[in-house]
Design an enzyme around this catalytic site. Structure first.
Site, mmCIF file in Angstrom:
data_model
loop_
_atom_site.group_PDB
_atom_site.id
_atom_site.type_symbol
_atom_site.label_atom_id
_atom_site.label_comp_id
_atom_site.label_asym_id
_atom_site.label_seq_id
_atom_site.Cartn_x
_atom_site.Cartn_y
_atom_site.Cartn_z
ATOM 1 N N CYS A 195 -7.845 2.173 1.156
ATOM 2 C CA CYS A 195 -8.711 1.441 0.741
ATOM 3 C C CYS A 195 -8.227 0.704 -0.944
ATOM 4 C CB CYS A 195 -9.902 2.173 0.071
ATOM 5 S SG CYS A 195 -11.276 1.746 -0.729
ATOM 6 N N ASP B 298 -17.422 1.724 -1.935
ATOM 7 C CA ASP B 298 -16.681 0.511 -1.975
ATOM 8 C C ASP B 298 -17.390 -0.602 -1.303
ATOM 9 O OD1 ASP B 298 -14.716 -1.368 -1.192
ATOM 10 O OD2 ASP B 298 -13.916 -0.219 0.358
ATOM 11 N N ASP C 277 -11.071 -6.225 -0.655
ATOM 12 C CA ASP C 277 -10.449 -5.255 0.152
ATOM 13 C C ASP C 277 -10.395 -5.900 1.525
ATOM 14 O OD1 ASP C 277 -10.670 -1.905 -0.011
ATOM 15 O OD2 ASP C 277 -10.244 -2.972 2.108
ATOM 16 N N HIS D 259 -15.337 0.236 2.534
ATOM 17 C CA HIS D 259 -15.135 1.367 3.422
ATOM 18 C C HIS D 259 -16.274 2.501 2.961
ATOM 19 C CE1 HIS D 259 -10.972 -0.030 3.389
ATOM 20 N NE2 HIS D 259 -10.660 0.570 4.543
ATOM 21 N N SER E 99 0.813 -1.364 0.267
ATOM 22 C CA SER E 99 0.019 -0.163 0.037
ATOM 23 C C SER E 99 0.680 1.181 0.021
ATOM 24 C CB SER E 99 -0.865 0.105 1.235
ATOM 25 O OG SER E 99 -1.975 -0.972 1.075
#
Length: 631
Positions: A387, A355, A368, A374, A331
């Site tokens: 996310c 999401d 996810d 999210h 990430s």
């Protein structure tokens, strides 16, 4: 009568022949004398200068004087590499009739350990027989005196005063500073190619890794010479002339060794790497690869058991993870993806997605980490709360070619040009890269689904910690990228003149200031209210960061629980950051191998580094691990 006449004339004929022989012999003698005189004239008159020089050469020996190697210091002048003089007991194998008997005899006078014999045999295999090789180093004064009294018993053995390299701080910054070792055949070839063989006469050691290797010729200095008159037995009688050697240059590094030491301690016994850069210059403030090694082990020729321990250790202490370790960025890739989206017009800061906790592509669910998703996610939230779905969709919209073009400008997938040899390129995925990487046509095709994983820093993505640090520094410095470097300036030992290693802007990326500000604000949000908030709670400064987790192996849809996995199968933890947020003085990248989540083990290390560099706070031990389950 005729007979009587013949008899009377016989003596006259013999006399004539005798005279003739005498004349011939005289001519021969005169000819020989003439040839001899001509040869004498040629040798003593015509060739006078040549043979005078030859005779002088036999009478005079030119002895090289090895220069002091240059000292290496950190930015504050703390010594990282220096020299000291000590006595060594050396054997010239070509002058010794029975090598083993000589060594046994020496062992009766001076302690010669099995490790000394092992090292000597190894050096003997690598060296020429006429070179003198150390059988014992660092002799005491008592040992020198003991040998001197028995010197006549050991032809071909002598005591020499030699300079030894020393690394006072041991393992600290060893991957950056490097080490020296004895010159081998490959080194000799390199020296010959550089046309510097004359300057290396008498030199036994050369830089092998790190700064010691990269700046070898600056550190070595210039060899001096002494003309010594010798007798028929080859013994020195007196010195005729002397050209003093010139000490090697002094190197001042950009490293802050106190910061370096603190950062190494922050890792504790965890494997990993950290690179901290000054964004405005590209100067490297700390370069950590943990575990490390003691470079002092290599100076005399490392013992075989020590080498086996280092080389075969599963911890791989000899690997420079900061430059050679390659890891999926996880990430930590997301801020760069978001900046790419802004610059290419694929997203605006306020543009939001819904999401549900996954992204469906061609019937495949890319999930996810947060079950249920999210909710509504804009760019700020996508970075602060990491996310995945946002970046699955973004990667699909951008396409692999646009991603590769933008990330290539940031230096991903290419050497940074840092002044240490052996840097890895990493992998910046693209259709062109895949064609080069694989042989079979069916493997060379790029599939659209592969782009999805690229968006969250997984898939084929693989970068070095120094590449991540350089890219983070570029964002912190508003798109002005510098070449990372370790040497700040070089000081000439003769004149004291300093040659600055000028900051080199590799490129000025024409990013819109508001786009950079958007990303930096979101990274500040990570450390104040997002995945890095626990690690930076109560900090006396504002910083920006991004946590990351890189898969070591595929879970194949199952839930990740670090407690259920062997340590070597746990995810790598990553963290990138800069501080202070308004005018960054430091940017860094941290990787903790098998450390789990970035927020859990990598971010606390970054916090300790920032606390020391910005506030002067000294930690008591290794960085703690937070019990965090989200990146």
């Amino acid at each position: 009568m005729p007979a009587h006449h013949s008899t009377l004339n016989a003596p006259d004929g013999e006399l004539h022949r005798f005279h003739f022989r005498i004349i011939l012999a005289g001519i021969a003698v005169l000819g020989a004398l003439a040839l001899l005189a001509t040869r004498f004239f040629y040798l003593q008159v015509v060739q006078h200068d040549y043979y005078t020089t030859r005779a002088e050469d036999n009478r005079i020996s030119v002895v090289p004087i090895v220069p002091n190697r240059g000292v290496i210091v950190d930015r504050a002048g703390v010594v990282l590499a220096r020299n000291y003089s000590a006595f060594t007991l050396e054997i010239t194998p070509s002058k010794v009739a029975d090598l083993e008997a000589t060594i046994d005899g020496l062992g009766q006078l001076i302690e010669v350990l099995p490790k000394d014999r092992k090292r000597f045999r190894k050096l003997l295999e690598e060296s020429k027989s006429f070179e003198s090789l150390p059988i014992r180093t660092r002799l005491s004064e008592e040992e020198v005196a003991r040998f001197a009294a028995n010197r006549y018993l050991f032809p071909g053995v002598e005591v020499k005063a030699r300079l030894f390299r020393q690394y006072p701080l041991g393992p600290i910054a060893s991957h950056a500073v490097g080490y020296i070792n004895r010159i081998n055949k490959r080194d000799l070839e390199m020296i010959d190619e550089s046309e510097l063989a004359a300057n290396y006469r008498g030199t036994d050691h050369i830089g092998k890794t790190g700064i010691e290797q990269k700046y070898e010729f600056q550190l070595h200095g210039e060899t001096g010479y002494e003309q010594v008159e010798i007798d028929a037995g080859g013994r020195a009688i007196r010195s005729l002339s002397r050209t003093a050697p010139i000490q090697g240059s002094r190197l001042t590094l950009t490293l802050d060794v106190k910061l370096q030491e603190m950062a190494e301690k922050a890792f504790g016994d965890r494997r990993g790497a950290l690179v901290a850069i000054e964004p405005a210059t590209g100067g490297i403030l700390a370069l950590v690869s943990n575990p490390s090694f003691d470079p002092n082990l290599f100076i005399d020729g490392i013992r075989s058991d020590d080498w086996e321990l280092l080389n075969n250790s599963p911890e791989r202490p000899m690997l420079n993870r900061a430059l050679n370790g390659t890891y999926p960025p996880g990430s930590t890739f997301k801020p760069f993806m978001a900046l790419a989206a802004l610059e290419t017009g694929k997203r605006t800061p306020g543009q939001a997605i819904s999401d549900p906790g996954f992204f469906n592509f061609a019937g495949h669910h890319f999930r996810d980490d947060k079950k249920g998703g999210h909710g509504t996610v804009d760019m700020y939230k996508s970075i602060v709360h990491s996310c995945d779905t946002y970046y699955y969709m973004l990667a699909n919209d951008m396409g692999i070619d646009a991603i590769a073009r933008f990330m290539g400008q940031l230096g991903f997938g290419q050497k940074t040009g840092v002044d240490i040899e052996g840097e890895s390129e990493g992998v910046l995925p693209s259709p062109e890269w895949k064609k080069r990487r694989f042989r079979r046509p069916e493997q060379q095709k790029w599939f659209a689904g592969e782009t999805i994983s690229i968006g969250i820093g997984q898939g084929y993505n693989s970068y070095t910690p120094i590449q991540l640090a350089q890219a983070t520094a570029a964002v912190a410095n508003n798109g002005v990228m510098f070449r990372p470097h370790l040497v700040k300036y070089i000081t000439d030992s003769r004149t004291g003149e300093k040659t600055m290693i000028e900051p080199e802007p590799m490129r000025r990326l024409a990013w819109k200031p508001q786009h950079v500000e958007t990303i930096r604000n979101a990274m500040v949000g990570v450390n104040t209210q997002g995945t890095g908030a626990r690690a930076f709670a109560g900090a006396g400064y504002t910083s920006g960061g991004k946590t990351g987790t890189a898969q070591v192996f595929s879970l194949k849809g199952s839930e990740y629980k670090s407690s259920r996995l062997k340590q070597e199968l746990r995810d790598h933890a990553l963290f990138i950051a800069f501080a202070p947020a308004d005018a960054p003085k430091i940017a860094l990248a941290v990787v903790v191998e098998n450390g789990g989540f970035g927020a859990q083990s990598a971010a606390p290390i970054a916090r300790m580094v920032f606390d020391y560099y910005l506030l002067g706070k000294l930690p008591k031990g290794a960085a703690p691990e937070d019990d965090v389950e989200e990146d």
